[in-house]
Enzyme design. Structure first.
Site, PDB file in Angstrom:
ATOM      1  N   ASP A 230      81.364 -16.571 -30.846  1.00  0.00           N
ATOM      2  CA  ASP A 230      82.437 -16.371 -31.811  1.00  0.00           C
ATOM      3  C   ASP A 230      82.757 -14.881 -31.880  1.00  0.00           C
ATOM      4  O   ASP A 230      81.894 -14.082 -32.262  1.00  0.00           O
ATOM      5  CB  ASP A 230      81.950 -16.903 -33.165  1.00  0.00           C
ATOM      6  CG  ASP A 230      82.932 -16.727 -34.300  1.00  0.00           C
ATOM      7  OD1 ASP A 230      83.936 -16.000 -34.143  1.00  0.00           O
ATOM      8  OD2 ASP A 230      82.671 -17.305 -35.376  1.00  0.00           O
ATOM      9  N   ILE A 231      83.962 -14.501 -31.524  1.00  0.00           N
ATOM     10  CA  ILE A 231      84.321 -13.081 -31.502  1.00  0.00           C
ATOM     11  C   ILE A 231      84.212 -12.437 -32.883  1.00  0.00           C
ATOM     12  O   ILE A 231      83.948 -11.244 -32.989  1.00  0.00           O
ATOM     13  CB  ILE A 231      85.730 -12.867 -30.885  1.00  0.00           C
ATOM     14  CG1 ILE A 231      85.905 -11.408 -30.467  1.00  0.00           C
ATOM     15  CG2 ILE A 231      86.826 -13.371 -31.821  1.00  0.00           C
ATOM     16  CD1 ILE A 231      87.042 -11.157 -29.522  1.00  0.00           C
TER      17      ILE A 231
ATOM     18  N   GLY B 292      93.845 -20.189 -34.327  1.00  0.00           N
ATOM     19  CA  GLY B 292      92.927 -19.760 -33.285  1.00  0.00           C
ATOM     20  C   GLY B 292      92.181 -18.485 -33.619  1.00  0.00           C
ATOM     21  O   GLY B 292      91.731 -18.275 -34.747  1.00  0.00           O
ATOM     22  N   VAL B 293      92.054 -17.604 -32.618  1.00  0.00           N
ATOM     23  CA  VAL B 293      91.357 -16.331 -32.781  1.00  0.00           C
ATOM     24  C   VAL B 293      92.001 -15.510 -33.895  1.00  0.00           C
ATOM     25  O   VAL B 293      91.306 -14.924 -34.725  1.00  0.00           O
ATOM     26  CB  VAL B 293      91.363 -15.536 -31.449  1.00  0.00           C
ATOM     27  CG1 VAL B 293      90.886 -14.112 -31.643  1.00  0.00           C
ATOM     28  CG2 VAL B 293      90.516 -16.239 -30.400  1.00  0.00           C
ATOM     29  N   ASP B 294      93.315 -15.473 -33.927  1.00  0.00           N
ATOM     30  CA  ASP B 294      94.050 -14.694 -34.925  1.00  0.00           C
ATOM     31  C   ASP B 294      93.661 -15.108 -36.344  1.00  0.00           C
ATOM     32  O   ASP B 294      93.303 -14.267 -37.175  1.00  0.00           O
ATOM     33  CB  ASP B 294      95.548 -14.883 -34.688  1.00  0.00           C
ATOM     34  CG  ASP B 294      96.430 -13.905 -35.447  1.00  0.00           C
ATOM     35  OD1 ASP B 294      95.929 -12.867 -35.906  1.00  0.00           O
ATOM     36  OD2 ASP B 294      97.635 -14.186 -35.554  1.00  0.00           O
TER      37      ASP B 294
ATOM     38  N   SER C 191      95.820 -15.556 -24.573  1.00  0.00           N
ATOM     39  CA  SER C 191      96.864 -16.526 -24.179  1.00  0.00           C
ATOM     40  C   SER C 191      96.340 -17.843 -23.619  1.00  0.00           C
ATOM     41  O   SER C 191      97.137 -18.714 -23.272  1.00  0.00           O
ATOM     42  CB  SER C 191      97.860 -15.913 -23.170  1.00  0.00           C
ATOM     43  OG  SER C 191      98.698 -14.994 -23.813  1.00  0.00           O
ATOM     44  N   THR C 192      95.023 -18.034 -23.539  1.00  0.00           N
ATOM     45  CA  THR C 192      94.491 -19.257 -22.925  1.00  0.00           C
ATOM     46  C   THR C 192      94.307 -20.404 -23.907  1.00  0.00           C
ATOM     47  O   THR C 192      93.919 -21.492 -23.500  1.00  0.00           O
ATOM     48  CB  THR C 192      93.144 -18.979 -22.222  1.00  0.00           C
ATOM     49  OG1 THR C 192      92.198 -18.531 -23.208  1.00  0.00           O
ATOM     50  CG2 THR C 192      93.302 -17.933 -21.126  1.00  0.00           C
TER      51      THR C 192
END
Length: 173
Positions: free
Chosen positions: A10-11, A32-34, A122-123
């Site tokens: 997890d970033i 998502g990540v954002d 972008s994935t």
């Protein structure tokens, strides 16, 4: 020389000088990540993003650009927001994806960051094929990273992403 590392995880749990956010152009959070970075980082990140929108980025951040804010409650000094391209079968947008990595590293260098953690830009919802995204990410970081950045860490959420980045890293020596 910059060391490239792969981490499955997890970033938002990474300790780094800078964590890169796969942001949307509004800079105001998303999925998502954002969304995860905004939720875990807290309101300080959103407040700085709003200030950026009110000043330099009134219409939002363009695809391929990058800008930094505080990291709020994350275990980092900065979040570098970059807007990845949506994948297209009709149009080659590879240069825009590469620009996300180059511009994020440029901002990291300006900040004096020694460690930078990237997601696979972008994935996710933007549909970029993981194998191609990994190839572009590894190649661009290898060609771009310079002092003071000593470590670039790709933080990959699942085994498939990790495997694709591992293959791309091995293929590019």
């Amino acid at each position: 020389m910059t060391e490239i590392k792969l981490v499955r995880g997890d970033i938002t749990r990474q300790q780094a000088d800078a964590i890169v956010n796969a942001a949307n152009s509004s800079l105001l959070g998303g999925g998502g990540v954002d969304g995860a970075i905004h939720r875990r980082g807290g309101p300080e990140i959103l407040a700085e993003c709003r200030a950026l929108r009110a000043s330099r980025y009134g219409t939002g951040l363009r695809t391929g650009q990058a800008v930094a804010t505080t990291a709020g409650r994350l275990d980092a000094d900065h979040v570098i927001h970059t807007v990845g391209p949506v994948w297209s079968r009709q149009e080659d947008r590879s240069e825009l994806l590469a620009s996300c990595y180059r511009e994020s590293l440029r901002v990291a260098q300006e900040l004096g960051a020694r460690t930078v953690a990237f997601p696979a830009i972008s994935t996710g919802i933007y549909g970029w094929p993981m194998d191609d995204g990994a190839r572009i990410a590894i190649r661009t970081v290898r060609e771009t990273a310079a002092a003071p950045v000593g470590e670039v860490r790709f933080v990959l959420f699942d085994e498939q992403a990790y495997s694709e980045f591992e293959s791309a890293l091995a293929a590019q020596g």
